[in-house]
Design a protein around this motif. Structure first.
Motif, short mmCIF file in Angstrom:
data_model
loop_
_atom_site.label_atom_id
_atom_site.label_comp_id
_atom_site.label_asym_id
_atom_site.label_seq_id
_atom_site.Cartn_x
_atom_site.Cartn_y
_atom_site.Cartn_z
N GLU A 174 0.85 -1.21 0.00
CA GLU A 174 0.00 0.00 0.00
C GLU A 174 0.87 1.24 0.00
O GLU A 174 1.90 1.26 0.66
N LYS A 175 0.41 2.24 -0.72
CA LYS A 175 1.12 3.53 -0.69
C LYS A 175 0.87 4.16 0.67
O LYS A 175 -0.26 4.23 1.13
N ALA A 176 1.97 4.59 1.32
CA ALA A 176 1.81 5.20 2.64
C ALA A 176 1.24 6.61 2.51
O ALA A 176 1.49 7.28 1.51
N GLY A 177 0.50 7.01 3.52
CA GLY A 177 -0.10 8.35 3.52
C GLY A 177 0.93 9.40 3.94
O GLY A 177 2.07 9.07 4.28
N PRO A 178 0.50 10.67 3.96
CA PRO A 178 1.42 11.73 4.37
C PRO A 178 1.85 11.52 5.82
O PRO A 178 1.08 11.00 6.63
N GLY A 179 3.08 11.85 6.12
CA GLY A 179 3.57 11.72 7.51
C GLY A 179 4.05 10.32 7.86
O GLY A 179 4.44 10.05 8.99
N TYR A 180 4.01 9.40 6.89
CA TYR A 180 4.46 8.02 7.17
C TYR A 180 5.93 8.00 7.52
O TYR A 180 6.75 8.60 6.81
N ARG A 181 6.26 7.33 8.61
CA ARG A 181 7.66 7.20 9.00
C ARG A 181 7.97 5.71 9.17
O ARG A 181 7.82 5.15 10.26
N GLY A 182 8.34 5.10 8.03
CA GLY A 182 8.56 3.65 8.01
C GLY A 182 9.63 3.22 8.99
O GLY A 182 9.51 2.19 9.65
N ARG A 183 10.70 4.03 9.09
CA ARG A 183 11.81 3.63 9.99
C ARG A 183 11.35 3.56 11.43
O ARG A 183 11.76 2.68 12.19
N ASP A 184 10.46 4.47 11.82
CA ASP A 184 9.96 4.46 13.20
C ASP A 184 9.08 3.23 13.44
O ASP A 184 9.11 2.63 14.51
N ARG A 185 8.29 2.91 12.44
CA ARG A 185 7.39 1.75 12.57
C ARG A 185 8.23 0.47 12.72
O ARG A 185 7.95 -0.39 13.55
N ILE A 186 9.30 0.38 11.92
CA ILE A 186 10.19 -0.78 11.99
C ILE A 186 10.88 -0.81 13.36
O ILE A 186 10.94 -1.85 14.02
N ARG A 187 11.36 0.32 13.80
CA ARG A 187 12.03 0.39 15.11
C ARG A 187 11.08 -0.07 16.22
O ARG A 187 11.45 -0.83 17.11
N ASP A 188 9.81 0.36 16.13
CA ASP A 188 8.83 -0.01 17.15
C ASP A 188 8.64 -1.54 17.18
O ASP A 188 8.66 -2.16 18.24
#
Ligand SMILES: Cc1cc2nc3c(=O)[nH]c(=O)nc-3n(C[C@H](O)[C@H](O)[C@H](O)COP(=O)(O)OP(=O)(O)OC[C@H]3O[C@@H](n4cnc5c(N)ncnc54)[C@H](O)[C@@H]3O)c2cc1C
Length: 306
Positions: free
Chosen positions: A196-210
């Motif tokens: 899925e295309k991420a919406g505005p403000g998406y922070r993939g690195r933070d999600r992975i870190r979490d």
């Protein structure tokens, strides 16, 4: 020192571009760090080389595929035939315009999670903490934190023993929780994920870190292990059942049912595969006795006993 001719393996494995090892300890290729030797252990240089190998294999030689060995218990007597390792040679990864990511089976799950996030594609961040290959994740339907690999698969390509390659849309392949039905003697070369295309403000690195932090807090990430040993039975958790049976911390040789997470068995250093299998047997027997539930292994057990 020159290799003795007997160490070079049979004639049909000579002259290929990849790396052939003879009598290779599988403990070097499994995250449990146990297991006997593979008669032949082959790492193809690339896809062409893999096809050249398959074209030469005699029909009666057993073939085993491994990725990163993170879901595998190889018994101490080892494996006859040839082990084909995807992790290294099959490592192409491409993000197509739109939202499709293609990867060959040897790419690590962590790399897929990172590449998708860099391209603002969301869905497979959970793969960051799965220490396996993409091929292993496709073969096992790896999942975590409510995500599953096959939720995102558009199609896969596989190869049979004769080297025939075919592409199959996900609807054609029966899959379920930690289970994928592949035809016999067929192995995955690569797969396409429709993300899925991420919406505005998406922070993939933070999600992975979490996801990685949550894993570090609940799993014995510092010790040799193979992740969850048993599949969760419907409506319950294998870890809860094992703990209820009083098995947390139980030992066999240098193998231990993890005091941190009861569905993990850790190798403190010198465990054998037989030690680990003893604990697997113990957990199945005790859980059956205490709760009447039959645990099924998620890890794949292969090879001969010593
Ligand atoms: C610390 C830790 C945490 C883990 N966490 C998770 C988790 O959260 N979720 C989860 O699902 N799993 C988890 N696992 C288990 C494991 O990482 C996954 O099952 C992973 O997908 C296995 O990939 P692999 O490349 O290591 O496969 P291997 O262990 O090398 O192989 C596993 C099986 O897949 C087959 N296989 C491998 N590649 C192919 C291929 N290309 N084609 C056909 N068959 C193939 C092998 O023949 C074997 O039967 C964890 C393991 C560890 C050690």
């Amino acid at each position: 020192m020159m290799a003795r001719p007997a160490d070079r393996g049979p004639e049909f494995l000579q002259g290929l571009a990849g790396q052939l090892l003879v009598n290779e300890p599988m403990s070097r290729h499994t995250t449990w760090r146990t297991g006997g030797t593979a008669q032949y252990f082959y790492t193809p240089a690339d896809r062409q080389d893999l096809l050249a190998l398959l074209a030469r294999l005699p029909g009666d030689i057993p073939v085993h595929w491994v990725g990163l060995g993170s879901n595998l218990l190889v018994r101490d007597g080892g494996l006859s035939g040839i082990v084909i390792r995807t992790a290294k040679g099959l490592n192409e990864i491409t993000v197509h315009p739109g939202r499709v990511l293609y990867a060959e089976s040897g790419v690590s799950c962590a790399k897929i999670a990172r590449r998708a996030a860099q391209c603002n594609l969301t869905g497979v961040e959970f793969l960051a903490g799965v220490p396996g290959s993409f091929g292993g994740a496709l073969a096992m339907n790896a999942g975590a934190f409510s995500g599953e690999t096959w939720q995102w698969v558009k199609q896969v390509e596989w190869v049979d023993r004769s080297g025939n390659i075919s592409i199959h849309p996900s609807a054609e392949v029966r899959h379920a929780y930690r289970e994928v039905e592949l035809p016999a003697e067929t192995w995955i070369l690569g797969g396409w994920l429709a993300l899925e295309k991420a919406g505005p403000g998406y922070r993939g690195r933070d999600r992975i870190r979490d996801f990685l932090d949550r894993r570090a807090a609940s799993q014995p990430v510092q010790s040799a292990n193979a992740g969850s040993v048993f599949r969760n039975p419907a409506g319950d958790f294998a870890a809860r059942l094992i703990e209820e049976a009083g098995l947390k911390g139980r030992e066999s040789g240098d193998a231990v049912i993890s005091p941190v997470h009861s569905n993990f068995i850790i190798n403190r250093g010198r465990a054998t595969s037989a030690d680990i299998e003893n604990l697997i047997r113990l957990a199945r027997n005790e859980v059956r006795r205490c709760s009447g539930i039959e645990l099924e292994t998620e890890v794949r057990i292969i090879g001969e006993a010593a």
